[in-house]
Design an enzyme around this catalytic site. Sequence first.
Site, mmCIF file in Angstrom:
data_model
loop_
_atom_site.group_PDB
_atom_site.id
_atom_site.type_symbol
_atom_site.label_atom_id
_atom_site.label_comp_id
_atom_site.label_asym_id
_atom_site.label_seq_id
_atom_site.Cartn_x
_atom_site.Cartn_y
_atom_site.Cartn_z
ATOM 1 N N ASP A 49 0.869 -1.172 0.000
ATOM 2 C CA ASP A 49 0.000 0.000 0.000
ATOM 3 C C ASP A 49 0.913 1.232 0.000
ATOM 4 O O ASP A 49 2.135 1.136 0.148
ATOM 5 C CB ASP A 49 -0.970 -0.020 1.199
ATOM 6 C CG ASP A 49 -2.191 0.895 0.943
ATOM 7 O OD1 ASP A 49 -2.138 1.714 -0.006
ATOM 8 O OD2 ASP A 49 -3.181 0.806 1.686
HETATM 9 C C1 BGC Z 1 -5.040 3.266 0.326
HETATM 10 C C2 BGC Z 1 -5.315 2.208 -0.723
HETATM 11 C C3 BGC Z 1 -5.239 2.797 -2.095
HETATM 12 C C4 BGC Z 1 -3.883 3.461 -2.275
HETATM 13 C C5 BGC Z 1 -3.684 4.058 -3.648
HETATM 14 C C6 BGC Z 1 -3.786 4.072 0.017
HETATM 15 O O1 BGC Z 1 -3.674 5.167 0.858
HETATM 16 O O2 BGC Z 1 -4.918 2.639 1.574
HETATM 17 O O3 BGC Z 1 -6.573 1.638 -0.506
HETATM 18 O O4 BGC Z 1 -5.447 1.799 -3.048
HETATM 19 O O5 BGC Z 1 -3.758 4.490 -1.313
HETATM 20 O O6 BGC Z 1 -4.480 5.150 -3.861
#
Ligand code: BGC
Length: 720
Positions: free
Chosen positions: A267
């Site tokens: 993530d």
């Molecule tokens: C979130 C994810 C997301 C990623 C990309 C992160 O902050 O936890 O769910 O897919 O950002 O945008």
Amino acid sequence: MSRQRLEHYLEQMTLDEKIAQLLQLAAPFYDEVGDEGQITGPMESLGITVETVHNVGSVLGVSGAEKVISVQQSHMKNNKHGIPLLFMADIVHGYKTIFPIPLAMGCSWDIKLAERSAEIAAREAAVSGIHVTFAPMADLVRDPRWGRVMESTGEDPYLNSLFARAMVRGFQGSDLKNDKERVASCVKHFAAYGLAEGGRDYNTVDLSERQLREYYLPAYKAALDEGAELIMTSFNTIDGIPASGNRRLMRDLLRGEWGFEGVTISDWAAIKEMIPHGVAEDEREAALKAIIAGVDIDMMTSSYVHYLAQLVADGIVDEALIDEAVMRVLQLKEKLGLFEEPLRGADVVAEREIIYCEEHRKVAKELALKSCVLLKNNDVLPLNKNQKVAVIGPFALSGDILGNWSWNGSTELTKNLAESMKVISPSNIIIAEGCSIDKITEPQIHEAIKVALKADILVLALGESSEMSGEASSRSNIKLPEAQLQLVQFMKQLDKPMVVVLFNGRPLDLHGVYEEANAVLEAWFPGSEGGVAVAELLYGAANPSGRLSMSFPYAVGQIPVYYNHFNTGRPKPSEDTTEKYVTHYLDIPNAPLLPFGYGLSYTSFTYKDLVLSSNEINETDSLQIKVKITNEGKLSGVETVQLYIRDVSGEVVRPMKELKAFRKVELAPGQSREITFEITEEHLRYYHSDFSFTSDSGRFELFVGPNSRDTMNAAFRLKK
Ligand code: BGC
């Protein structure tokens, strides 16, 4: 393209070029490369060179065919191997046609329609140049304080798994290479992100292997079994180790036990965050832990690009680990047909025709109609067109009903509730704001009272702003904001029938609303066509059919409160017991205000004649369960018939109820239908103390009903 061809690419690439394939950059990078090729703006802080940017493997959040085409074309010129970029983005509940938030979709219990919504989301995203969506979010949640509950389909592993599978099917279709209107699906957040302590986002997760396997893993596994091409790590720890550096989770379980061969991605910045977590001294150590754990792509940190090469040179990381990760990224590009067509579905003309088209909005409306849950109705709904209706509250005229993850959605294009009600009843709608989300002023109160006094019935449009749920939006108090509770009190004093419509992203503590209102309709964030759908439900042009996929707590102090709990050795015999030494609170009931599976209709259904084909089965038999459902009311309606089971003497304690099957039935007034369910020994299996997935012989209780609380009961035995 053959594997040899991909291996050929690998052989041609330097170690640095390979490592750059494992980096994912966010959209602003592509706006911040200056005329001289230097990187400017906030992205400069990543400290990477333009050379690295030219070799980067994937990008996040760039969308729009024109932009994608231009970025990809210039990338293809700059990348000396001709390896295209992967474009990824969060298309969670729609691209521009926004569907109800996943929690709402969970309440539709409509798996086919969920699949169709994902197909449409994929279609709009694909013509805008996107190749991969970071969805479905398959995190099971029992804590409505957690803001990201809006992204989950709820508290049940079986229902969540069905939705996860449906979303993957909808996003990916069956042929990613040739079907350019689909996108690859990245299931997230692996694992158990939904169990953040205290409901506080990014917080510690600590659970037994039993809990993990039984409740939290099934929906991710279901998505992977359905063919999801990628999986994203979660921000949290699992057994004390952050997921992005958790070898047991990412390598032993995911790759080893489950045999997953697709791409893993961290993530956002989760690799570097192993430093504040306290398992890495610096980025070098974080990179080392992540690559060993088996994380292929580093989203938005430079840990891999800055440290992996040196770790290889020092003999600490085997280059084979990097090759393996790069190969998976190349294979994904190959599966998407990007080597042949780097622009894939990106198409400026199709974008204009397809995005937000009527056909797509129709499906968004259908899903919104099916996602709203009627929580209470003391004979005031449906409304009648001849009634003077005062629509009062911050959501009367607000388009902020799309919910989070609607970055391409437009609140201006979204019809709000009052406007949509006027379409149905043009001359009988009067409107007042009443208060804003969290402030109420004297003039607002006066205006609201003035308007309300002219009406036959009040519709209060209340809720949370979309910013109040989603990432980093946990709340400890999950009641409506005080200003809105005050508005309810002012309106209550007028002694007029009062309907409350709720727009929000989590199960709320409904004190101050539920008792006060004559009817409550939970609309969630219903998406682009949500205003129209809610208006139709209020006027009875459609009959509410949603069922809660997550319990509504009686009070925050009960959390976590969920239907599939254990009985304990001292169960509470009834809510009004005076016994002391039983499991209970002194001040509140044990039961939630509204249980999992709950939801009303404008008609009423009765359940009769629950009959089992036998009172005993063995490992090869199946048990037929029949029940007769009758629509006793005056309107057609859809009932969701639910089947639960309890193993009363497991080797390991089993939940009081576990959802095993359900059926949606549409019945005309007066119509009856016999529903048949089938249960086999397989439905009775669970993880035993040695983690074997087997069943126990002995007695089972079986429950059939309209929700997890109000059921008819029967029993049978499994003989082995
Ligand atoms: C979130 C994810 C997301 C990623 C990309 C992160 O902050 O936890 O769910 O897919 O950002 O945008």
